[in-house]
Structure formats: structure tokens, C-alpha cells
Design a protein around this motif. Structure first.
Motif, short mmCIF file in Angstrom:
data_model
loop_
_atom_site.label_atom_id
_atom_site.label_comp_id
_atom_site.label_asym_id
_atom_site.label_seq_id
_atom_site.Cartn_x
_atom_site.Cartn_y
_atom_site.Cartn_z
N ARG A 1 -12.29 14.42 4.03
CA ARG A 1 -11.94 13.18 3.34
C ARG A 1 -10.57 12.66 3.81
O ARG A 1 -10.38 11.45 3.94
N LYS A 2 -9.65 13.55 4.06
CA LYS A 2 -8.34 13.14 4.54
C LYS A 2 -8.47 12.46 5.91
O LYS A 2 -7.91 11.37 6.13
N ALA A 3 -9.19 13.10 6.78
CA ALA A 3 -9.36 12.52 8.13
C ALA A 3 -10.05 11.17 8.05
O ALA A 3 -9.63 10.20 8.73
N ARG A 4 -11.09 11.05 7.25
CA ARG A 4 -11.84 9.80 7.16
C ARG A 4 -11.00 8.70 6.52
O ARG A 4 -10.95 7.57 7.02
N PHE A 5 -10.30 9.00 5.45
CA PHE A 5 -9.50 7.99 4.77
C PHE A 5 -8.41 7.46 5.67
O PHE A 5 -8.18 6.24 5.76
N GLU A 6 -7.70 8.36 6.35
CA GLU A 6 -6.58 7.93 7.16
C GLU A 6 -7.05 7.16 8.38
O GLU A 6 -6.35 6.25 8.87
N ALA A 7 -8.26 7.49 8.88
CA ALA A 7 -8.82 6.72 10.00
C ALA A 7 -9.22 5.32 9.55
O ALA A 7 -9.06 4.34 10.30
N GLU A 8 -9.71 5.20 8.33
CA GLU A 8 -10.16 3.90 7.82
C GLU A 8 -9.03 3.07 7.24
O GLU A 8 -9.20 1.87 6.99
N ASN A 9 -7.89 3.69 6.97
CA ASN A 9 -6.77 3.00 6.33
C ASN A 9 -5.48 3.26 7.11
O ASN A 9 -4.66 4.09 6.72
N PRO A 10 -5.30 2.60 8.23
CA PRO A 10 -4.10 2.82 9.04
C PRO A 10 -2.83 2.58 8.21
O PRO A 10 -2.78 1.66 7.39
N GLY A 11 -1.85 3.43 8.43
CA GLY A 11 -0.61 3.32 7.67
C GLY A 11 -0.62 4.00 6.33
O GLY A 11 0.38 4.00 5.61
N MET A 12 -1.76 4.61 5.97
CA MET A 12 -1.89 5.30 4.70
C MET A 12 -2.16 6.78 4.93
O MET A 12 -2.86 7.16 5.87
N LEU A 13 -1.59 7.60 4.08
CA LEU A 13 -1.82 9.03 4.10
C LEU A 13 -2.64 9.41 2.88
O LEU A 13 -2.57 8.75 1.84
N ASP A 22 -6.92 13.11 -6.18
CA ASP A 22 -6.59 12.64 -4.85
C ASP A 22 -5.77 11.37 -4.95
O ASP A 22 -5.85 10.62 -5.93
N LEU A 23 -4.95 11.15 -3.93
CA LEU A 23 -4.04 10.01 -3.94
C LEU A 23 -3.75 9.58 -2.52
O LEU A 23 -4.05 10.28 -1.53
N SER A 24 -3.18 8.40 -2.40
CA SER A 24 -2.77 7.89 -1.10
C SER A 24 -1.27 7.63 -1.12
O SER A 24 -0.68 7.37 -2.17
N VAL A 25 -0.66 7.71 0.06
CA VAL A 25 0.77 7.45 0.21
C VAL A 25 0.94 6.45 1.34
O VAL A 25 0.43 6.65 2.46
N ALA A 26 1.66 5.37 1.06
CA ALA A 26 1.93 4.36 2.08
C ALA A 26 3.05 4.84 2.98
O ALA A 26 4.14 5.17 2.50
N ARG A 27 2.79 4.91 4.31
CA ARG A 27 3.80 5.41 5.23
C ARG A 27 5.08 4.58 5.19
O ARG A 27 6.18 5.11 5.25
N GLY A 28 4.92 3.28 5.07
CA GLY A 28 6.09 2.42 5.15
C GLY A 28 6.96 2.43 3.92
O GLY A 28 8.19 2.43 4.01
N VAL A 57 8.53 12.66 -8.01
CA VAL A 57 8.41 12.45 -6.58
C VAL A 57 8.24 10.94 -6.38
O VAL A 57 7.12 10.43 -6.31
N THR A 58 9.35 10.25 -6.31
CA THR A 58 9.34 8.79 -6.26
C THR A 58 9.08 8.28 -4.85
O THR A 58 9.19 9.03 -3.87
N ALA A 59 8.76 7.00 -4.77
CA ALA A 59 8.55 6.38 -3.46
C ALA A 59 9.79 6.50 -2.59
O ALA A 59 9.70 6.73 -1.37
N GLU A 60 10.97 6.36 -3.19
CA GLU A 60 12.21 6.47 -2.41
C GLU A 60 12.38 7.85 -1.81
O GLU A 60 12.80 8.00 -0.65
N ALA A 67 12.16 8.80 2.29
CA ALA A 67 13.29 9.43 2.97
C ALA A 67 12.86 10.53 3.94
O ALA A 67 13.63 10.88 4.85
N VAL A 68 11.65 11.08 3.76
CA VAL A 68 11.23 12.17 4.64
C VAL A 68 10.11 11.75 5.59
O VAL A 68 9.72 12.55 6.46
N LEU A 69 9.59 10.55 5.43
CA LEU A 69 8.51 10.11 6.31
C LEU A 69 9.07 9.58 7.63
O LEU A 69 10.12 8.94 7.66
#
Length: 935
Positions: A516-528, A800-806, A926-929, A933-935
Motif C-alpha cells: 500500500r505504501k508503494a502504491r500510494f506514493e506512486a499514485e500521489n507524487p510528493g506524498m508519503l 494509516d496516514l499521509s505526509v506531505a513532503r513539502g 508530531v507537528t507539521a513543523e 524540519a527532518v524531510l
């Protein structure tokens, strides 16, 4: 240990010593000019044998359920229509000498009609009854405040317009405080500290070599310079300290094949976010010397008792204290807070007028109780097979400016840190310190969300380091029935966490997480994408739970109940009406909740169930009117298990002593013993079918017919019982008119029906009841509290959750929670508590945080504009599911589960974020900030 409700007997004794009359009563008894309370009057909540909605549901959704915050003087019978308005003025700094107030900003036209400060209170002999627990009422000039947000004065305005105008000028205005030289509050000792060492035997179900239950807890000396732990030569604690040193040395240099992991975790200060701010009404009726106080509190007797003692040396002429409790919501925040004292102060100084003291949202953030932040060091050592060997946990908490419940929160937090696992050896310590921050006290979870979330994150990391599946590692080490907790006691009942883990282990979301991780990230560029899991096992109760319940049946067959339970949002007033169905065949017809006056139960107590010695208790228990505690506060998830036990014991007693003899009387009528002649029956065969009582093949009997016979023959038609639990139920024997009755209760009163003999009627002198002295009582040993909790409810969450890289923003996609809570009284209420707990946990994990120090809420500038709570879109409200295990049997008792549901989701979020980002976070939220800071 925690301080709980002052008992009615103590309240009356305190009042008598002061030459006062004291009353504590629920709102419905005090309110008359208002519309009658709609709560419970709607009969549609239960129909055709089924619950349609909670008892107070119609009132809630139509806006007619009245909370303490809704009340005004004009709503109350006998009160003047015009009320004054009070405002607490709280200092925003703790780094300079306070020299007084400068209210010149108000000009001449907006000055308060009355200003109450430390000097005025001192001159009138008014002081906080327990300043160590609650703090001082007002800060005196010439001192550095011990905390941010400490009240320094109270203004009272007799007209609303001037009050509102003045409030706007004073809000966020530091210029009204005059400060002198820079300084710091005097050094203070920690509020509480303790250490718990256990060295188990070879068999986890066999004897321990050393345990807190068998050998005691380590209590250090608390000094302003810090905690002084005893040395290895200490007479009482030396052996435990020596074993602690050996255990820690062994972990630092582990045997070959062991894997040791140690990490530091930080949890934040959190606002409980109750929508109802602290509030109250008071009126000192100088014409008759009565001080009326209406408060929003979960511990009414304590609040009333402290108001009494606040007046014990005052110059005010108060002959009667009338303390009224209203509906409230607090998540523990309104338990044992000092605010009711300030409401009473407002009433004393309002010049004979009714006065309202209600914090606005900024003041509520500045003054109301918070969740304790902790710094936690954790170590887990496992062997080559992955079996846990040693657990070390050291927690340092921030208790804020006043002690409050900090000592017990610290000990509860650290002793719960084991989560749902068995550790052969463990060493746990807690130290909760005094700081300048807003006072931390009781809050949902009571320290365990901070400790168990950290443990669950560490277990996840240990699984990754040793190459094991995280759920499989948990199953390998899960605490099973008969094993002991870290205090050396065996938890009650059958432990079913492994069943929850087995279900989660087979969930597609867990099995397919890599794909699911591989499929989601392939279908949603920029998302983890990440999947996370955690489990927790939370205790419920306090080790000193007591309750009183009265049940009776009227001549026409209706059942009436009086109960100590009050409604703080969890649905206790609905559930307690329903739990009598197995014994009485249907819910209670008429009920009075939040009962404070119990002439039917003439018992007394010193109310020190934690500090009393075994010899003292044994001696006191010889008095059949003595009990260790009268009633418990409305907290600690205590209604489902402890209150239900009391309610059902009352129902069983009414069935056994009244309805069953009435049934036998009817069935035995006629020649040859009637129906029972050829069909002997026993109480164990009694069954309710369609609301009718029957046994074996005997004629079904209605309530009306049973009641008529019971009253005609003068049988028992009413019972009032008292229960006590110290991690085990007290049991007693009673001689009821020649019948020996043994039950898990410790006091009993009965009422006989209308046909009772003159002798029986003469005995009914205790509020219309006859008190039955027990002939023997068996209280749980005092030492059981050394072993800590034994009643647990397990819970597990997968999400399950997603994280925006940006941006680092987290979006929760779905979550599923597994829960075991025994028999569900009202499944809909369980679902509501589960959903609410998960939402609160998500807030703790991802969003909610209050800074410590001068930038925190103590400066008076925090509110919803700065504090973020999760919204519906952020808790995956439409994709959440819950699964509750069925009970083991029809006798499986319900468990307190309102707190446990918020704990595993915290760690599950952190573990999922690690799965998404590859980075582990050891600080919540575990905030967005922090992610960015680690991405």
C-alpha cells in the motif's frame, strides 16, 4: 495518593464545628423559577425493551439541558433578579516582585464597586483551607508569584455594562500590574516522587523475589534542593535501592544475546478543551446568613468542605452553606480545582447581592488545570528470542505552580508504563516537580497517555531493530492471565489483549502495508504514506471506590432509584437505569441522580483509605456503621464497573429479599403447596421473560402482582446498600430477620412494605429504612494499594496516514480500534466514548500543545485562536471503525474504558509517521513543523 470527595459525615462534622449548617445538593432540587428540568422526563428514550437514545438525549439536542454555565440569579427561586459580576485578575509574570495593581486605565467611571485582594482577605480571616494542594487565594504584594496566572485580586461590578467595559480594558493589559526588582519564586521541593522495583521469579505466575506489593515502594525525601533518594544502607528502602542498582548495571552491560534499547521521550502540556469554562454563581443572603454557591465540579463534597474551612476563621456571619452542583463537562479538569473557592469569595464580598464569576476563554486557558508534561527515559531489554527481560522507566513531570494531584499522577503514570506487557524485572521512578507553569492536575488518562504512548513507540522501534513484526513482538510479550504487573499483583479476570493483537495482525491494512505504501506514493507524487499500530492496557478506578444506591418498588409495581452518580457527559445516568434489567426485568422507572443526602445509610468514616494502617482499619471495622469511604468522585472511569456493581447489588438484594419471597408466596398458594409443591425451585432459577418473573415451569408474575404481594405481606420493598473496593470488593454478612445474607457490600438498610408489623415499622428510623448491622465484614487488605491497579481494559489501534513532503502536514486516512470492555451496558455510549477518546488522542499526537514558561497560557493570551484542536476532517471521522470483543459470558462485568481509547492512537500516529518518513519522533505532538524540519 489522591485526595477525593469529602464525605457527607465529614462535611457535616466540619460544619458543626464551625457552628454552621451545610447542604450539598443537585441543581434540580435548587431550581424552581426555571422551567422544570427536561432531563429524564422524556419517556421515549426506552421503548419496547430497547434503548432508543440516551436518557438526557432529547434535552441535549433541543438545547434544554441546563449546565452550570447557563444559570443566572433570576433563574433561581428566592434569589434576587439582579446579579453582580466578578472578574479574577491574574498575574502574567513570575520573574519579578509584584508590588500591586494600577487600575487607572479604568478611570473613575469603571472602577469596581468592590476590590478583593490579599490584604482584604487577610483582614477578614479568609484563607484557602489547603494551600499546599490548592495554592493561596491571592498573591500578596512584595512577593514573586509562584506561578503564571496566580490570582492577585478580584473585582466586583454591580452592573453588567460597566463590568464588560472594564473587562475589555483589563484584558491583555500587563500595565495594570506594578512590578519591582527581577526575581524568582522561592525554591520548592518536588510535589511527589517514588520508585517501584520488582524482581520476578522464574515463573511469571509464581512468587516474586522482590516486589512493591510484597516489599513496599521507595519514598525519597523531598527537599527544595531536589529529591534525595535513600542509600543502600537505608533501613526500609536499602534492599530495593541495591536491587535497582544491580538491575541497571546489568542493563548497561547486558548478557550476550540481549538487545537493549534506550530512548528519551517528551510529552507536552495540554489543555483539556472542555467547552464549558470554569464558572459559578454565589449569593450571601445576609438577611438569614446563608451562603449559596452553585458550582461546576466533579467533586462537590470536596468543594463544599474547602469552602467551609476557608471560613473557619473569618469574620463573615455565615450560618448555612448551600452548595449546589450543576451539570458540567470536564474530562477531570473540574475535579478538585480551586475555582469554587473563588466563587464563594465573590459571594462573600458582593455586598449581599448575587454574583456571577465565570472565566472567559483566555482566563480559562490561563487558570484551569492542564495535563502534565513529562520527560521520560525508557529502556527495554530483550533476549535473543525477543522476550522482554527488563524495563526501566524514569519520568520527570512538570506539576505547575500548585501541587494538586501531581503526586498521584506521577505514580499512576509510571506504574502504568508497562502497557500490556510482562517484564520479569522492572525499575520505575517518577518525580513531579514544582514550576511556574499553570497547575497540572486530573485529566483524562491521568498520566498514562504520556507513559504508555512512549512505551508503545519504543516497542515499535525495538521490533524494527531486531527485525521482527511489531505486532508479533507484542504478542510474544503480552501480559497474560495470571501473570503479574510491575507492582507484583495479578490483574483481575481474564486478560484478552492477545485476542485484540491477533485480530489486528490479520487486518489487510497491516498485512499489505508495504504494498500500500508503494502504491500510494506512486499514485500521489510528493506524498508519503505510513501505517502505524499501538496497543495499551489502562487501569480504571482509584483503589478506594465507594458507592451508595437505593432501590425500591412501589405498591403499583414501579421501581424507584436514588444514586450517587452524576452526569458529566459519559452517559452514567442512562447506563445505571439499564443495568438492573437482569435482576429486575426492566429499567428503573423513576430515578434521582447525584444524591448527596443519605439518611437511609447512617455510616461514617475518617476517609483515609490510603493512609490507614491495617490494625487501625481492623479496629474501626468492628463498628458496623464504619466504612473506609462514603462515596467516590465522578472520575477515573468509575461508573461502568464500580457504580454498576453497586446498582446490581441493590437490585439483587431487592430481588432476593422482596420480590422472590413475594413470588414464592404466590406460587405456593393452594392445596399441597400450590404450584411449588410438585416443582421445587431456587432463586438461582429465577428468570425474567418479557418483563415477567418466572422459574422453571411456574406461572410468570408481573411487577404489579409481585409488588402488591410484597407490600401486603410487609416483605422487603426497598434496599439501600453501600459498596467499597480496594482493588477487590469488601464483603459482609447480615442477619435480615433471621436470614443470613452474604454479599459483596459492606452496609445494608431495608424498608418493609405497607403490611409490615409494628415491630418492623418501629425499626425503620433511618430515613424510613432499618439499618441492618453487619455481623462480619471482610475488607480487602490495606496492602493491596501497594500493588496498584488490577482492573484493566485493553485497546489497540491501527491507522494509516499521509505526509506531505513539502509542508509536513499529516492527513489521517483511516483508523480502526479494537476494544475489550466486558459487557457493554449501552453499546452506543461505548461507541461515543471510543470515538471521542480517539479524537482526543489524535489531538495529543499531532496538534495540541501549550508552551511552558512565560510564552505559555499563564500569560493570559491563549485561546482557541492559538490552540489547535483536531477537527472532524482531521480525525478521519468518516473512515473510522471500531470493534468491541463480545463478553466472555453473561456475567462478564462492564469495564471502565473511557480513558484507554485515547492512548494507543497517540503511539500509532507516531509509528505511522516513522513508517512514512523513515524518521522517529520522540516528542509529541508530531507537528507539521517538526516533520518538515527532518524531510
Amino acid at each position: 495518593m489522591p485526595r477525593f470527595d469529602l464525605t457527607r459525615r465529614q462535611l457535616l462534622a466540619s460544619a458543626a464545628a464551625l457552628g454552621m449548617v451545610a447542604m450539598v445538593r443537585p441543581l434540580d432540587q435548587a431550581r424552581a423559577a426555571m422551567m422544570p428540568s427536561p432531563v429524564g422526563q422524556d419517556t421515549g428514550w426506552f421503548r419496547d425493551g430497547k434503548l432508543r437514545y440516551r436518557r438526557d438525549g432529547m434535552a441535549k439536542v433541543t438545547g434544554s439541558k441546563v449546565f452550570a454555565l447557563d444559570l443566572r440569579a433570576r433563574d433561581l427561586e428566592g434569589w434576587p433578579d439582579q446579579q453582580s459580576h466578578a472578574l479574577l485578575i491574574m498575574i502574567p509574570r513570575a520573574d519579578a516582585v509584584f508590588e500591586g495593581l494600577d487600575l487607572s486605565v479604568l478611570g473613575d467611571g469603571l472602577q469596581p464597586h468592590v476590590l478583593v485582594d490579599h490584604a482584604r482577605l487577610s483582614a477578614d480571616g479568609v484563607s484557602m483551607s489547603d494551600p499546599e494542594f490548592y495554592g493561596e487565594l491571592m498573591l500578596a504584594p512584595g512577593q514573586v508569584s509562584p506561578m503564571l496566572g496566580q490570582p492577585v485580586a478580584m473585582g466586583i461590578w454591580h452592573d453588567y455594562e460597566r463590568f464588560r467595559a472594564a473587562q475589555k480594558l483589563l484584558r491583555f493589559n500587563p500595565a495594570v500590574f506594578r512590578f519591582g526588582a527581577a526575581g524568582a519564586p522561592p525554591a520548592r521541593p518536588s510535589y511527589g516522587a517514588a520508585q517501584f522495583v520488582r524482581i520476578g521469579g522464574d515463573d511469571p505466575r509464581g512468587p516474586d523475589r522482590f516486589s512493591p506489593f510484597e516489599n513496599g515502594t521507595i519514598w525519597p525525601d523531598l527537599t527544595p534542593e531536589g529529591v534525595v533518594w535513600p542509600g543502600p544502607d537505608h533501613a526500609a528502602f536499602g534492599e530495593a535501592r541495591r536491587l535497582s542498582a544491580e538491575l541497571r548495571a546489568r542493563t548497561a552491560a547486558p548478557p550476550q544475546g540481549w538487545h537493549v534499547i534506550s530512548r528519551h521521550f517528551s510529552s507536552q502540556s495540554v489543555e483539556p478543551a472542555a467547552m464549558e469554562m470554569e464558572n459559578g454563581l454565589a449569593w450571601h443572603d445576609t438577611a438569614n446568613g446563608t451562603l449559596h454557591v452553585i458550582g461546576a465540579t466533579q467533586s462537590p463534597y470536596t468543594a463544599a468542605g474547602h469552602i467551609l474551612h476557608m471560613l473557619d476563621r473569618s469574620s463573615f456571619q455565615v450560618g448555612t452553606l448551600d452548595f449546589v452542583t450543576g451539570y458540567t463537562v470536564g474530562y477531570g479538569q473540574k475535579e478538585h480545582h480551586s475555582f469554587p473557592n473563588y466563587v464563594a469569595v465573590a459571594g462573600l464580598y458582593a455586598e449581599g447581592r448575587p454574583v456571577r464569576l465565570a472565566l472567559d476563554r483566555w482566563q480559562h486557558f490561563q487558570f484551569a488545570l492542564k495535563r502534565h508534561p513529562f520527560e521520560t527515559d525508557l529502556t527495554i531489554a530483550c533476549d535473543a528470542e525477543g522476550r522482554f527481560q527488563t524495563f526501566i522507566c524514569d519520568m520527570v513531570g512538570d506539576g505547575g505552580g500548585v501541587q494538586n494531584f501531581s503526586p498521584s499522577v506521577g505514580t499512576v503514570a509510571v506504574t502504568a508504563a508497562q502497557s500490556a506487557y510482562y517484564f520479569p524485572t522492572s525499575d520505575l521512578s517518577a518525580d513531579v516537580r514544582a514550576t511556574i507553569n499553570v497547575t497540572a492536575g486530573s485529566m483524562r488518562g491521568y498520566g498514562t497517555v504520556q507513559s504508555m504512548a512512549a512505551t508503545e513507540m519504543l516497542v515499535d522501534e525495538l521490533a524494527a531493530e531486531t527485525g521482527r513484526d511489531a505486532i508479533a513482538l507484542r504478542r510474544l510479550n503480552v501480559l497474560k492471565s495470571g501473570m503479574k504487573n510491575t507492582q507484583g499483583l495479578v490483574p483481575a479476570g481474564h486478560l484478552r489483549m492477545d485476542e485484540l493483537l491477533a485480530l489486528a495482525e490479520q487486518e489487510p491494512l497491516w498485512i499489505e502495508r508495504a504494498e500500500r505504501k508503494a502504491r500510494f506514493e506512486a499514485e500521489n507524487p510528493g506524498m508519503l504514506y505510513g501505517v502505524g499500530f499501538a496497543s495499551s492496557q489502562k487501569n480504571f478506578g482509584t483503589g478506594a471506590e465507594a458507592a451508595i444506591v437505593q432501590l425500591e418498588i412501589t405498591p403499583d409495581g414501579r421501581t424507584r432509584m436514588r444514586h450517587i452518580a452524576s452526569e458529566i457527559g459519559a452517559g452514567a445516568t442512562t447506563s445505571q437505569m439499564l443495568v438492573v434489567q437482569p435482576q429486575l426485568g426492566r429499567p428503573v422507572d423513576e430515578v434521582e441522580f447525584s444524591v448527596q443526602h443519605w439518611p437511609q445509610m447512617p455510616v461514617h468514616t475518617e476517609d483515609n483509605p490510603y493512609e490507614i494502617s491495617q490494625d487501625e482499619e481492623d479496629a474501626l471495622a468492628r463498628d458496623p456503621t464504619w466504612v473506609p469511604r462514603i462515596t467516590s468522585p465522578r472520575s477515573a472511569s468509575n461508573s461502568a464497573y464500580y457504580f454498576t456493581h453497586a446498582t446490581q447489588q441493590a437490585a439483587q438484594m431487592l430481588l432476593r429479599l422482596g420480590l422472590w419471597p413475594a413470588a414464592l408466596s404466590i406460587w405456593s398458594e393452594g392445596a399441597g403447596g400450590g404450584q411449588t409443591g410438585p416443582e421445587p425451585v431456587a432463586l438461582a432459577e429465577a428468570r425474567w421473560t418479557g418483563g415477567m418473573l418466572t422459574a422453571r415451569s411456574l406461572e410468570p408474575l408481573s411487577h404489579a402482582r409481585l409488588a402488591e404481594r410484597a407490600h401486603r405481606d410487609g416483605l422487603v420493598t426497598g434496599v439501600c446498600i453501600h459498596t467499597f473496593n480496594r482493588w477487590s470488593w469488601a464483603e459482609a454478612d447480615f442477619d435480615v430477620e433471621g436470614e443470613l445474607v452474604s454479599a459483596p457490600i459492606d452496609a445494608l438498610s431495608v424498608q418493609w412494605g405497607q403490611g409490615a408489623s409494628a415491630a418492623r415499622r418501629a425499626r425503620m428510623t433511618a430515613g424510613g429504612y432499618a439499618f441492618i448491622p453487619r455481623s462480619a465484614v471482610r475488607y480487602p487488605p490495606v496492602a493491596r494499594n501497594d500493588g496498584g491497579p488490577v482492573y484493566y481494559a485493553p485497546c489497540a489501534t491501527l491507522l494509516d496516514l499521509s505526509v506531505a513532503r513539502g509542508t509536513g502536514e499529516v492527513r489521517l486516512l483511516s483508523h480502526k480500534t479494537w476494544l475489550e470492555c466486558g459487557t457493554q451496558i449501552v453499546p452506543e455510549l461505548v461507541s461515543g466514548q471510543l470515538q471521542g477518546g480517539v479524537a482526543m488522542g489524535i489531538g495529543h499526537a499531532l496538534y495540541e500543545e501549550l508552551p511552558l514558561g512565560p510564552d505559555g497560557p499563564g500569560n493570559g493570551t491563549w485561546g482557541w485562536s492559538r490552540y489547535r484542536v483536531p477537527r472532524a476532517a482531521e480525525v478521519a471521522v468518516w473512515t473510522q471503525t471500531g470493534h468491541v470483543l463480545p463478553p466472555l459470558s453473561e456475567f462478564d462485568p462492564p469495564k471502565g474504558m473511557a480513558e484507554v481509547t485515547m492512548i494507543p492512537v497517540v503511539a500509532a500516529c507516531a509509528n505511522a509517521i516513522c513508517h512514512a518518513t523513515g524518521h522517529r519522533f520522540y516528542r509529541t505532538p508530531v507537528t507539521a513543523e517538526r516533520i518538515r524540519a527532518v524531510l
